[in-house]
Design a protein around this motif. Structure first.
Motif, PDB file in Angstrom:
ATOM      1  N   GLU A   1     -79.982 -66.651  35.350  1.00  0.00           N
ATOM      2  CA  GLU A   1     -80.291 -66.142  34.015  1.00  0.00           C
ATOM      3  C   GLU A   1     -80.383 -67.339  33.082  1.00  0.00           C
ATOM      4  O   GLU A   1     -79.342 -67.912  32.713  1.00  0.00           O
ATOM      5  CB  GLU A   1     -79.145 -65.213  33.565  1.00  0.00           C
ATOM      6  CG  GLU A   1     -79.247 -64.720  32.166  1.00  0.00           C
ATOM      7  CD  GLU A   1     -77.955 -64.008  31.734  1.00  0.00           C
ATOM      8  OE1 GLU A   1     -78.054 -62.946  31.134  1.00  0.00           O
ATOM      9  OE2 GLU A   1     -76.857 -64.525  31.994  1.00  0.00           O
TER      10      GLU A   1
ATOM     11  N   ASP B   1     -82.626 -62.089  30.053  1.00  0.00           N
ATOM     12  CA  ASP B   1     -81.729 -61.632  28.992  1.00  0.00           C
ATOM     13  C   ASP B   1     -82.450 -61.817  27.657  1.00  0.00           C
ATOM     14  O   ASP B   1     -82.800 -62.937  27.282  1.00  0.00           O
ATOM     15  CB  ASP B   1     -80.426 -62.440  29.038  1.00  0.00           C
ATOM     16  CG  ASP B   1     -79.390 -61.903  28.057  1.00  0.00           C
ATOM     17  OD1 ASP B   1     -79.755 -61.617  26.886  1.00  0.00           O
ATOM     18  OD2 ASP B   1     -78.215 -61.765  28.436  1.00  0.00           O
TER      19      ASP B   1
ATOM     20  N   HIS C   1     -81.220 -57.792  30.664  1.00  0.00           N
ATOM     21  CA  HIS C   1     -80.074 -57.647  29.763  1.00  0.00           C
ATOM     22  C   HIS C   1     -80.556 -57.531  28.325  1.00  0.00           C
ATOM     23  O   HIS C   1     -81.463 -58.261  27.921  1.00  0.00           O
ATOM     24  CB  HIS C   1     -79.156 -58.868  29.865  1.00  0.00           C
ATOM     25  CG  HIS C   1     -78.517 -59.034  31.209  1.00  0.00           C
ATOM     26  ND1 HIS C   1     -77.682 -60.084  31.515  1.00  0.00           N
ATOM     27  CD2 HIS C   1     -78.584 -58.270  32.333  1.00  0.00           C
ATOM     28  CE1 HIS C   1     -77.265 -59.960  32.771  1.00  0.00           C
ATOM     29  NE2 HIS C   1     -77.810 -58.873  33.286  1.00  0.00           N
TER      30      HIS C   1
ATOM     31  N   GLU D   1     -75.428 -56.027  27.161  1.00  0.00           N
ATOM     32  CA  GLU D   1     -74.407 -57.083  27.258  1.00  0.00           C
ATOM     33  C   GLU D   1     -74.159 -57.619  25.854  1.00  0.00           C
ATOM     34  O   GLU D   1     -74.959 -58.376  25.320  1.00  0.00           O
ATOM     35  CB  GLU D   1     -74.921 -58.198  28.184  1.00  0.00           C
ATOM     36  CG  GLU D   1     -73.941 -59.304  28.406  1.00  0.00           C
ATOM     37  CD  GLU D   1     -74.541 -60.427  29.244  1.00  0.00           C
ATOM     38  OE1 GLU D   1     -73.799 -61.058  29.993  1.00  0.00           O
ATOM     39  OE2 GLU D   1     -75.750 -60.669  29.151  1.00  0.00           O
TER      40      GLU D   1
HETATM   41 ZN    ZN Z   1     -77.063 -61.740  30.241  1.00  0.00          ZN
END
Ligand code: ZN
Length: 273
Positions: A142, A177, A203, A247
């Motif tokens: 990520e 993300d 995310h 998140e």
């Molecule tokens: Zn993340």
């Protein structure tokens, strides 16, 4: 438009005040489809009991946080990090996590040599991949926002992560993300590039204006400036069918009742994504 609760996973950091047992019960109670688990909370409950409760809850485990940081100046510290990361692989396998998040780490202490750190990361990931492939666990990279390059991760763009993933081969993929990648001019192109089965997670939270703290002031989806619905379209167009994971590293939301936070997360995913 909108992601239904059964397609949403709540990362445990979002409900930080809850133990793992409480988080499993809470996510299930609110109708979420999954949960992302943190290893320190897993240890509190114990692997066997966590596995039993997760299975009984019916929740999917969208990810296990995490292996790493892998980058260290001393060889002995790198070996210890790999040993721990291999334990994380075994834990991810035990709880049936969709992927194991790998935190690369920032510049090794005392170093100013980013290219050397990148080479070191590729070598470390190659070694960890042997254990991951044997266990059938997917490693997830990520990229983190460049503001974290010095201390947390020198893997900072989707292009950098995709290139690394392509070089390393099967068993490792990409997590997108929104907080870390939304600003990237190559966002659409790089998400599409990972679409060949290498997209392991999506995310979400939001980028607040102003952001008062780069780590702990992330926004509830819908409260900031990220085109989350647009990003969702991109990951879906790239073939991603997994859960959308909320998140939320946020001292503001950590102060609230986790039940309220989960309810709001699910509502925002249903209306803003
Ligand atoms: Zn993340």
């Amino acid at each position: 438009m909108g992601v239904p609760a059964e397609h949403v996973s709540i990362n445990q950091i979002t409900t930080r005040r809850w133990t793992l047992g409480q988080a499993i019960d809470g996510c299930a109670r609110h109708g979420a489809g999954g949960i992302a688990v943190w290893r320190d909370r897993l240890a509190e409950l114990g692997l066997a009991e966590a596995r039993r409760r997760l299975t009984a809850s019916g929740l999917a485990v969208s990810g296990l946080n995490r292996a790493g940081p892998l980058l260290h100046a001393e060889a002995a510290a790198r070996e210890a990090a790999l040993e721990d990361a291999r334990r994380a692989v075994a834990e991810a396998e035990a709880i049936g996590a969709a992927c194991l998040m790998v935190l690369p780490g920032g510049l090794p202490e005392g170093s100013r040599d980013l290219p050397a750190a990148r080479r070191m990361l590729e070598e470390m990931l190659g070694r960890l991949l042997e254990a991951a492939r044997a266990a059938g666990v997917s490693l997830a990279l990520e990229p983190l926002h460049p503001q974290y390059a010095a201390e947390r991760s020198m893997l900072n763009t989707l292009a950098q992560a995709n290139t690394l993933i392509e070089r390393l081969g099967p068993g490792i993929g990409l997590v997108v993300d929104a907080y870390h990648c939304w600003w990237d001019p190559a966002l659409g192109q790089e998400i599409a590039r990972a679409g060949d089965g290498r997209l392991l997670g999506f995310h979400v939270c939001d980028w607040l204006v102003p952001t008062r703290d780069p780590l702990l002031d992330r926004g509830m989806p819908g409260d900031g400036v990220i085109d989350l619905a647009g990003m969702r379209s991109m990951v879906e167009a790239a073939g991603y069918t997994g859960l959308v994971e909320v998140e939320l590293f946020s001292t503001r939301w950590w102060e609230e009742d986790p039940d309220l936070v989960v309810r709001l997360c699910l509502e925002r995913c249903a209306t803003r994504l």
